[in-house]
Design an enzyme around this catalytic site. Structure first.
Site, mmCIF file in Angstrom:
data_model
loop_
_atom_site.group_PDB
_atom_site.id
_atom_site.type_symbol
_atom_site.label_atom_id
_atom_site.label_comp_id
_atom_site.label_asym_id
_atom_site.label_seq_id
_atom_site.Cartn_x
_atom_site.Cartn_y
_atom_site.Cartn_z
ATOM 1 N N HIS A 1 34.032 36.144 44.562
ATOM 2 C CA HIS A 1 34.406 37.184 43.595
ATOM 3 C C HIS A 1 35.120 38.356 44.256
ATOM 4 O O HIS A 1 34.855 39.524 43.963
ATOM 5 C CB HIS A 1 33.167 37.672 42.828
ATOM 6 C CG HIS A 1 33.510 38.296 41.511
ATOM 7 N ND1 HIS A 1 33.863 39.615 41.389
ATOM 8 C CD2 HIS A 1 33.546 37.798 40.262
ATOM 9 C CE1 HIS A 1 34.096 39.904 40.123
ATOM 10 N NE2 HIS A 1 33.910 38.808 39.405
ATOM 11 N N HIS B 1 35.720 30.575 39.472
ATOM 12 C CA HIS B 1 35.798 32.039 39.551
ATOM 13 C C HIS B 1 35.786 32.470 41.025
ATOM 14 O O HIS B 1 35.345 33.560 41.354
ATOM 15 C CB HIS B 1 34.643 32.659 38.770
ATOM 16 C CG HIS B 1 34.871 34.069 38.299
ATOM 17 N ND1 HIS B 1 36.086 34.530 37.828
ATOM 18 C CD2 HIS B 1 34.027 35.133 38.222
ATOM 19 C CE1 HIS B 1 35.973 35.805 37.473
ATOM 20 N NE2 HIS B 1 34.728 36.198 37.715
ATOM 21 N N HIS C 1 29.376 37.962 30.532
ATOM 22 C CA HIS C 1 28.901 37.738 31.898
ATOM 23 C C HIS C 1 27.460 37.225 31.875
ATOM 24 O O HIS C 1 26.623 37.790 31.179
ATOM 25 C CB HIS C 1 28.968 39.038 32.707
ATOM 26 C CG HIS C 1 30.369 39.537 32.891
ATOM 27 N ND1 HIS C 1 31.041 40.226 31.896
ATOM 28 C CD2 HIS C 1 31.221 39.417 33.932
ATOM 29 C CE1 HIS C 1 32.261 40.510 32.340
ATOM 30 N NE2 HIS C 1 32.393 40.038 33.570
ATOM 31 N N ASP D 1 31.188 34.785 32.853
ATOM 32 C CA ASP D 1 31.629 34.936 34.242
ATOM 33 C C ASP D 1 30.480 35.315 35.168
ATOM 34 O O ASP D 1 29.477 35.872 34.734
ATOM 35 C CB ASP D 1 32.679 36.048 34.344
ATOM 36 C CG ASP D 1 34.054 35.627 33.859
ATOM 37 O OD1 ASP D 1 34.171 34.578 33.210
ATOM 38 O OD2 ASP D 1 35.012 36.372 34.123
ATOM 39 N N ASP D 2 30.689 35.027 36.444
ATOM 40 C CA ASP D 2 29.905 35.531 37.576
ATOM 41 C C ASP D 2 28.604 34.785 37.847
ATOM 42 O O ASP D 2 27.884 35.131 38.777
ATOM 43 C CB ASP D 2 29.593 37.030 37.450
ATOM 44 C CG ASP D 2 30.849 37.884 37.372
ATOM 45 O OD1 ASP D 2 31.941 37.355 37.619
ATOM 46 O OD2 ASP D 2 30.728 39.083 37.060
#
Length: 196
Positions: A82, A78, A164, A28-29
């Site tokens: 965020h 995503h 991540h 993620d991210d």
């Protein structure tokens, strides 16, 4: 089985056969400066993963999006920036999702959702919400060994594992993933991208 694991299992069955020793590593991210290192580790182990990318980061690293796809990984949305979706208006939720990369899957930031948000994402926008079953909390930077132990202690066939590759310094994650791919590979696991 905890609620998150049931949901993760349902998502994983889109690709995994019952009882097959498959794991779904997700990141993620990103993309970020750590994404190439994660991609190198995955390539070293002939493993595939799913990257839940943030729209603002995609604009900063467009070449990494191409590399992720070219190397056989899948991309999930995503959102644009965020932000926690339940705190946004319905119109802001739609804009946040549209601002993320195009995908059939969406992972809400922080795993935060609500019945209103789910209705917009799943029913209105036609995306599948993908959560996770194993969270080693690598974003806390607890140390490489702790990340490894948390995964090894909680893993099961078909699990979706949350890592991540963006949102901060991710050198511990890169090192832990390298070890885990070796260790779990020796246990007979295969590493597959989700069908996003």
């Amino acid at each position: 089985m905890p609620r998150g694991e049931e949901r993760a299992d349902r998502s994983a069955t889109r690709v995994a056969e019952e009882g097959e020793k498959v794991l779904f590593f997700t990141f993620d991210d990103g993309p970020s400066e750590y994404t190439p290192k994660v991609l190198d580790v995955l390539a070293k182990h002939d493993a595939h993963a799913t990257f839940f990318l943030v729209g603002e980061q995609v604009r900063e690293y467009p070449e990494l999006v191409e590399r992720i796809r070219a190397e056989g990984h899948t991309i999930g949305n995503h959102t644009l920036a965020h932000k926690s979706l339940p705190h946004l208006s319905s119109e802001e939720v739609r804009a946040a999702v549209k601002g993320g990369p195009q995908s059939r899957c969406l992972r809400p930031p922080y795993g935060a959702t609500s019945s209103r948000v789910r209705k917009i994402i799943e029913e209105e926008m036609g995306l599948e919400i993908v959560m996770w079953g194993v969270d080693p909390r690598d974003w806390e930077r607890p140390g490489v060994e702790k990340i490894q132990k948390r995964v090894l202690k909680n893993i099961w066939p078909g699990a979706i594992v949350l890592f991540h590759d963006g949102g901060g310094k991710r050198d511990q994650t890169v090192e832990a993933v390298d070890y885990l791919l070796t260790e779990l590979g020796e246990r007979g696991y295969k590493f597959v991208a989700l069908d996003c």
